[in-house]
Design a protein around this motif. Structure first.
Motif, PDB file in Angstrom:
ATOM      1  N   ALA A  41       0.832  -1.204   0.000  1.00  0.00           N
ATOM      2  CA  ALA A  41       0.000   0.000   0.000  1.00  0.00           C
ATOM      3  C   ALA A  41       0.864   1.250   0.000  1.00  0.00           C
ATOM      4  O   ALA A  41       2.062   1.209   0.319  1.00  0.00           O
ATOM      5  CB  ALA A  41      -0.923  -0.008   1.214  1.00  0.00           C
ATOM      6  N   ASP A  42       0.245   2.374  -0.344  1.00  0.00           N
ATOM      7  CA  ASP A  42       0.971   3.639  -0.450  1.00  0.00           C
ATOM      8  C   ASP A  42       1.668   4.041   0.843  1.00  0.00           C
ATOM      9  O   ASP A  42       2.689   4.721   0.807  1.00  0.00           O
ATOM     10  CB  ASP A  42       0.024   4.761  -0.895  1.00  0.00           C
ATOM     11  N   ASP A  43       1.145   3.608   1.996  1.00  0.00           N
ATOM     12  CA  ASP A  43       1.782   3.964   3.265  1.00  0.00           C
ATOM     13  C   ASP A  43       3.006   3.095   3.561  1.00  0.00           C
ATOM     14  O   ASP A  43       3.698   3.311   4.546  1.00  0.00           O
ATOM     15  CB  ASP A  43       0.785   3.881   4.422  1.00  0.00           C
ATOM     16  N   SER A  44       3.267   2.124   2.723  1.00  0.00           N
ATOM     17  CA  SER A  44       4.388   1.180   2.865  1.00  0.00           C
ATOM     18  C   SER A  44       4.341   0.384   4.161  1.00  0.00           C
ATOM     19  O   SER A  44       5.334  -0.201   4.574  1.00  0.00           O
ATOM     20  CB  SER A  44       5.741   1.899   2.755  1.00  0.00           C
ATOM     21  N   LYS A  45       3.179   0.364   4.801  1.00  0.00           N
ATOM     22  CA  LYS A  45       3.035  -0.384   6.043  1.00  0.00           C
ATOM     23  C   LYS A  45       2.011  -1.513   5.926  1.00  0.00           C
ATOM     24  O   LYS A  45       1.812  -2.260   6.878  1.00  0.00           O
ATOM     25  CB  LYS A  45       2.622   0.554   7.180  1.00  0.00           C
ATOM     26  N   THR A  46       1.389  -1.618   4.761  1.00  0.00           N
ATOM     27  CA  THR A  46       0.371  -2.642   4.566  1.00  0.00           C
ATOM     28  C   THR A  46       0.681  -3.448   3.307  1.00  0.00           C
ATOM     29  O   THR A  46       0.835  -2.876   2.228  1.00  0.00           O
ATOM     30  CB  THR A  46      -1.036  -2.013   4.447  1.00  0.00           C
ATOM     31  N   LEU A  47       0.770  -4.757   3.465  1.00  0.00           N
ATOM     32  CA  LEU A  47       0.981  -5.667   2.337  1.00  0.00           C
ATOM     33  C   LEU A  47      -0.314  -6.436   2.111  1.00  0.00           C
ATOM     34  O   LEU A  47      -0.857  -7.039   3.036  1.00  0.00           O
ATOM     35  CB  LEU A  47       2.117  -6.648   2.643  1.00  0.00           C
ATOM     36  N   LYS A  48      -0.817  -6.373   0.879  1.00  0.00           N
ATOM     37  CA  LYS A  48      -2.046  -7.086   0.527  1.00  0.00           C
ATOM     38  C   LYS A  48      -1.705  -8.204  -0.458  1.00  0.00           C
ATOM     39  O   LYS A  48      -0.969  -7.980  -1.413  1.00  0.00           O
ATOM     40  CB  LYS A  48      -3.060  -6.145  -0.106  1.00  0.00           C
ATOM     41  N   VAL A  49      -2.255  -9.385  -0.201  1.00  0.00           N
ATOM     42  CA  VAL A  49      -2.045 -10.528  -1.077  1.00  0.00           C
ATOM     43  C   VAL A  49      -3.412 -11.087  -1.470  1.00  0.00           C
ATOM     44  O   VAL A  49      -4.215 -11.440  -0.596  1.00  0.00           O
ATOM     45  CB  VAL A  49      -1.214 -11.635  -0.387  1.00  0.00           C
ATOM     46  N   ALA A  50      -3.684 -11.132  -2.769  1.00  0.00           N
ATOM     47  CA  ALA A  50      -4.910 -11.760  -3.288  1.00  0.00           C
ATOM     48  C   ALA A  50      -4.486 -13.081  -3.917  1.00  0.00           C
ATOM     49  O   ALA A  50      -3.612 -13.108  -4.783  1.00  0.00           O
ATOM     50  CB  ALA A  50      -5.577 -10.856  -4.311  1.00  0.00           C
ATOM     51  N   ARG A  51      -5.096 -14.180  -3.462  1.00  0.00           N
ATOM     52  CA  ARG A  51      -4.685 -15.516  -3.900  1.00  0.00           C
ATOM     53  C   ARG A  51      -5.883 -16.279  -4.473  1.00  0.00           C
ATOM     54  O   ARG A  51      -6.964 -16.271  -3.903  1.00  0.00           O
ATOM     55  CB  ARG A  51      -4.127 -16.278  -2.706  1.00  0.00           C
ATOM     56  N   THR A  52      -5.651 -16.937  -5.612  1.00  0.00           N
ATOM     57  CA  THR A  52      -6.652 -17.817  -6.211  1.00  0.00           C
ATOM     58  C   THR A  52      -5.991 -19.163  -6.469  1.00  0.00           C
ATOM     59  O   THR A  52      -4.928 -19.225  -7.071  1.00  0.00           O
ATOM     60  CB  THR A  52      -7.176 -17.245  -7.549  1.00  0.00           C
ATOM     61  N   SER A  53      -6.624 -20.222  -5.966  1.00  0.00           N
ATOM     62  CA  SER A  53      -6.123 -21.585  -6.168  1.00  0.00           C
ATOM     63  C   SER A  53      -7.175 -22.386  -6.922  1.00  0.00           C
ATOM     64  O   SER A  53      -8.365 -22.303  -6.598  1.00  0.00           O
ATOM     65  CB  SER A  53      -5.855 -22.271  -4.824  1.00  0.00           C
ATOM     66  N   GLU A  54      -6.737 -23.151  -7.923  1.00  0.00           N
ATOM     67  CA  GLU A  54      -7.657 -23.977  -8.705  1.00  0.00           C
ATOM     68  C   GLU A  54      -7.147 -25.408  -8.773  1.00  0.00           C
ATOM     69  O   GLU A  54      -5.970 -25.644  -9.028  1.00  0.00           O
ATOM     70  CB  GLU A  54      -7.808 -23.429 -10.122  1.00  0.00           C
ATOM     71  N   ARG A  55      -8.074 -26.321  -8.502  1.00  0.00           N
ATOM     72  CA  ARG A  55      -7.811 -27.760  -8.628  1.00  0.00           C
ATOM     73  C   ARG A  55      -8.972 -28.386  -9.372  1.00  0.00           C
ATOM     74  O   ARG A  55      -9.947 -27.713  -9.697  1.00  0.00           O
ATOM     75  CB  ARG A  55      -7.707 -28.407  -7.242  1.00  0.00           C
ATOM     76  N   GLN A  56      -8.902 -29.684  -9.591  1.00  0.00           N
ATOM     77  CA  GLN A  56      -9.978 -30.372 -10.285  1.00  0.00           C
ATOM     78  C   GLN A  56     -11.304 -30.251  -9.536  1.00  0.00           C
ATOM     79  O   GLN A  56     -12.363 -30.234 -10.137  1.00  0.00           O
ATOM     80  CB  GLN A  56      -9.631 -31.864 -10.487  1.00  0.00           C
ATOM     81  N   ASN A  57     -11.245 -30.155  -8.203  1.00  0.00           N
ATOM     82  CA  ASN A  57     -12.477 -30.125  -7.413  1.00  0.00           C
ATOM     83  C   ASN A  57     -12.981 -28.709  -7.134  1.00  0.00           C
ATOM     84  O   ASN A  57     -13.936 -28.538  -6.382  1.00  0.00           O
ATOM     85  CB  ASN A  57     -12.294 -30.884  -6.094  1.00  0.00           C
ATOM     86  N   GLY A  58     -12.368 -27.691  -7.717  1.00  0.00           N
ATOM     87  CA  GLY A  58     -12.912 -26.358  -7.546  1.00  0.00           C
ATOM     88  C   GLY A  58     -11.878 -25.258  -7.391  1.00  0.00           C
ATOM     89  O   GLY A  58     -10.676 -25.468  -7.492  1.00  0.00           O
ATOM     90  N   LYS A  59     -12.421 -24.085  -7.105  1.00  0.00           N
ATOM     91  CA  LYS A  59     -11.622 -22.864  -7.035  1.00  0.00           C
ATOM     92  C   LYS A  59     -11.789 -22.253  -5.639  1.00  0.00           C
ATOM     93  O   LYS A  59     -12.877 -22.277  -5.065  1.00  0.00           O
ATOM     94  CB  LYS A  59     -12.144 -21.901  -8.094  1.00  0.00           C
ATOM     95  N   GLN A  60     -10.708 -21.693  -5.118  1.00  0.00           N
ATOM     96  CA  GLN A  60     -10.742 -21.045  -3.812  1.00  0.00           C
ATOM     97  C   GLN A  60     -10.046 -19.698  -3.925  1.00  0.00           C
ATOM     98  O   GLN A  60      -8.955 -19.596  -4.496  1.00  0.00           O
ATOM     99  CB  GLN A  60     -10.047 -21.897  -2.766  1.00  0.00           C
ATOM    100  N   GLU A  61     -10.677 -18.662  -3.382  1.00  0.00           N
ATOM    101  CA  GLU A  61     -10.085 -17.325  -3.398  1.00  0.00           C
ATOM    102  C   GLU A  61      -9.910 -16.846  -1.969  1.00  0.00           C
ATOM    103  O   GLU A  61     -10.765 -17.089  -1.113  1.00  0.00           O
ATOM    104  CB  GLU A  61     -10.966 -16.355  -4.167  1.00  0.00           C
ATOM    105  N   SER A  62      -8.807 -16.159  -1.709  1.00  0.00           N
ATOM    106  CA  SER A  62      -8.577 -15.608  -0.380  1.00  0.00           C
ATOM    107  C   SER A  62      -7.806 -14.296  -0.512  1.00  0.00           C
ATOM    108  O   SER A  62      -7.099 -14.069  -1.481  1.00  0.00           O
ATOM    109  CB  SER A  62      -7.827 -16.595   0.513  1.00  0.00           C
ATOM    110  N   LYS A  63      -8.008 -13.444   0.501  1.00  0.00           N
ATOM    111  CA  LYS A  63      -7.284 -12.172   0.557  1.00  0.00           C
ATOM    112  C   LYS A  63      -6.629 -12.091   1.922  1.00  0.00           C
ATOM    113  O   LYS A  63      -7.250 -12.349   2.947  1.00  0.00           O
ATOM    114  CB  LYS A  63      -8.240 -11.006   0.348  1.00  0.00           C
TER     115      LYS A  63
END
Length: 69
Positions: A41-63
């Motif tokens: 983030a612009d304040d250099s104090k916050t790190l954001k990670v958006a993650r998407t995982s896909e397998r044969q049994n489906g998709k999972q999203e997390s932040k």
């Protein structure tokens, strides 16, 4: 074959990672794909990670949000 690619985007403010894992589980071929976008983030104090995982049994999203104290 397993691969990992990384690419800077948004004027070098975000790092995008893509991981692909291919293999066998028993007699079945499996593929696991994970993409992540890391942004400081612009304040250099916050790190954001958006993650998407896909397998044969489906998709999972997390932040994830990490704050420096």
């Amino acid at each position: 074959k397993n691969t990992l690619t990384a690419k800077w985007e948004d004027g070098n403010k975000a790092l995008n990672l893509k991981m692909v894992f291919k293999g066998k589980m028993g007699e079945n071929e499996i593929t696991f794909t994970s993409t992540e976008k890391w942004e400081l983030a612009d304040d250099s104090k916050t790190l954001k990670v958006a993650r998407t995982s896909e397998r044969q049994n489906g998709k999972q999203e997390s932040k994830l949000v990490f704050a420096k104290k």
